[in-house]
Design an enzyme around this catalytic site. Structure first.
Site, PDB file in Angstrom:
ATOM      1  CB  THR A 168      -0.585   6.525   0.602  1.00 22.58           C
ATOM      2  OG1 THR A 168      -1.077   5.615   0.503  1.00 22.58           O
ATOM      3  CG2 THR A 168      -1.574   8.395  -0.325  1.00 22.58           C
ATOM      4  CB  THR A 213      -1.490   6.201   4.350  1.00 25.28           C
ATOM      5  OG1 THR A 213      -2.091   6.496   2.637  1.00 25.28           O
ATOM      6  CG2 THR A 213      -0.563   7.597   4.688  1.00 25.28           C
ATOM      7  N   GLY A 228      -9.518   7.680   2.161  1.00 22.79           N
ATOM      8  CA  GLY A 228      -9.142   9.808   2.169  1.00 22.79           C
ATOM      9  C   GLY A 228     -10.272   9.800   1.662  1.00 22.79           C
ATOM     10  CG  ASP A 251      -6.349  10.787   3.504  1.00 21.83           C
ATOM     11  OD1 ASP A 251      -6.186   9.969   2.595  1.00 21.83           O
ATOM     12  OD2 ASP A 251      -6.217  10.657   4.564  1.00 21.83           O
ATOM     13  CB  SER A 309      -1.224   0.211   1.124  1.00 23.57           C
ATOM     14  OG  SER A 309      -0.238  -0.366   2.423  1.00 23.57           O
ATOM     15  CB  THR A 367      -4.432   5.587   7.219  1.00 29.63           C
ATOM     16  OG1 THR A 367      -4.305   4.386   6.963  1.00 29.63           O
ATOM     17  CG2 THR A 367      -4.932   4.691   9.158  1.00 29.63           C
ATOM     18  N   GLY A 368      -7.020   5.018   5.736  1.00 29.02           N
ATOM     19  CA  GLY A 368      -8.057   5.042   5.910  1.00 29.02           C
ATOM     20  C   GLY A 368      -8.645   5.339   4.300  1.00 29.02           C
ATOM     21  NE  ARG A 411      -8.228   8.530  -4.320  1.00 34.97           N
ATOM     22  CZ  ARG A 411      -7.579   7.987  -3.066  1.00 34.97           C
ATOM     23  NH1 ARG A 411      -6.463   7.925  -2.306  1.00 34.97           N
ATOM     24  NH2 ARG A 411      -8.499   7.775  -1.771  1.00 34.97           N
ATOM     25  CB  VAL A 412      -5.035  13.270  -5.321  1.00 31.89           C
ATOM     26  CG1 VAL A 412      -3.933  13.430  -3.712  1.00 31.89           C
ATOM     27  CG2 VAL A 412      -4.029  12.834  -6.545  1.00 31.89           C
TER      28      VAL A 412
HETATM   29  N1  ASP Z   1      -6.018   7.996   3.111  1.00 32.59           N
HETATM   30  C1  ASP Z   1      -5.234   6.739   1.504  1.00 32.59           C
HETATM   31  C2  ASP Z   1      -5.665   7.327   0.454  1.00 32.59           C
HETATM   32  O1  ASP Z   1      -6.693   7.318   0.611  1.00 32.59           O
HETATM   33  C3  ASP Z   1      -5.142   5.389   1.350  1.00 32.59           C
HETATM   34  C4  ASP Z   1      -5.283   4.820   3.312  1.00 32.59           C
HETATM   35  O2  ASP Z   1      -4.631   5.238   3.638  1.00 32.59           O
HETATM   36  O3  ASP Z   1      -5.599   3.170   2.475  1.00 32.59           O
HETATM   37  O4  ASP Z   1      -5.094   8.136  -0.093  1.00 32.59           O
END
Ligand code: ASP
Length: 308
Positions: free
Chosen positions: A186, A168, A222, A199, A50, A219-220, A196-197
């Site tokens: 990330t 991330t 975004g 957070d 990831s 994280t998670g 796509r970008v």
């Molecule tokens: N937060 C990151 C994003 O949305 C991905 C992740 O943390 O899993 O790009």
């Protein structure tokens, strides 16, 4: 030198970065060097699917990386959608230190990194390419054609080192001089719509650090974090007197209030005061954090989830 160093990061694989960065941090090195070094070690680990090399590509099989680094509102750098360099945080640090800008994107950011003498690298690992081919195959077999609606499965980190699909690395560290730094790196959501970008490279969403009020990183999913500017919000709440725990809880509650949470969604956070008091929380089960101090070096469950 009078502060006890500490390093906290998102997910159990954070320890890979701690292992690389802790010896120097423990021996008086700067927290800024430590968060960069920790992200670099994780970027370079092909087993972490990831972040950096080994991360999963976008819908079209192309890799792009995002990241940022922050000391204070007047000292931060960020980069998104780079395709030629493995270590977004190192590019972001050069933007912070060598330009008057905060953020560079895409081809311009790659050109900047090249000018700065950073070494280009191939980002797509054989394993990640195989996973992408398999995903394409499954997608066709299921007849799904709305790519933009596909979110990867919610990551479940049980500490076993199994695949997470997205996540991330976000790191907060305090050095022996009491300086707090943060960084985030990330490959974004796997199989994302090209361009796509999320957070992670957005100052205030994926990361925020204020030397007097503390730091936070997320994280998670975004898309959920970007709507609430969670990292800024957590530091702002701490500025107003909230403990890290309360600040994270309030910021995650805002996500829950304002969004319909899907089965695929997750957000996990960490927050730390300039004195090293820290906490971690998540929307739901499946999140872990890594912690290293002179007395501890382990990954643990967050202090709470909103489902508890
Ligand atoms: N937060 C990151 C994003 O949305 C991905 C992740 O943390 O899993 O790009």
């Amino acid at each position: 030198m009078d502060t006890t160093p500490i390093m906290v990061s998102t997910w159990s694989f954070g320890l890979v970065g701690h292992e690389a960065a802790w010896p120097a941090l423990r021996d008086g090195g700067s927290s800024l060097d430590a968060v960069e070094e920790a992200c670099r070690a994780i970027d370079a680990d092909a087993n972490i699917d990831s972040v950096g090399y080994g991360g999963l590509p976008d819908r079209d099989g192309e890799m792009s990386l995002d990241g940022c680094i922050m000391l204070s509102p007047s000292a931060c750098g960020s980069v998104c959608a780079i395709k030629m360099f493995m270590h977004p945080v190192s590019v972001a640090r050069r933007i912070m230190e060598n330009t008057d800008h905060v953020m560079l994107a895409g081809a311009g950011a790659d050109a900047f990194a090249l000018e700065q003498g950073l070494k280009p690298a191939s980002l797509l690992s054989d394993e990640a390419k195989k996973k992408w081919e398999q995903w394409q195959h499954e997608k066709e077999a299921r007849g799904i054609d709305h790519d933009s609606k596909i979110f990867p499965p919610r990551p479940i980190d049980d500490g076993s080192g199994g695949p997470l699909f997205h996540d991330t690395i976000g790191i907060l560290a305090i050095d022996a001089n009491g300086v707090l730094s943060g960084a985030c790196s990330t490959s974004g959501l796997p199989y994302k719509v090209p361009g796509r970008v999320g957070d992670s490279p957005i100052i205030g969403s994926g990361l925020y650090v204020h030397p007097s009020h503390g730091g936070a990183t997320a994280t998670g999913t975004g898309e959920l974090v970007m709507g609430e500017c969670n990292s800024f919000l957590v530091v702002e709440l701490m500025r107003q007197g909230a403990a890290p725990d309360e600040a994270i809880r309030e910021s995650l509650n805002r996500i829950r209030e304002d969004n319909e949470i899907r089965e695929t969604h997750q957000v996990g956070m960490i927050a730390m005061t300039p004195q090293g008091e820290w906490s971690a929380g998540a929307l739901r089960d499946g999140y872990r954090v890594s912690i290293t101090t002179p007395d501890r070096n382990e990954h643990v469950k967050p202090m709470f989830t909103l489902d508890d």
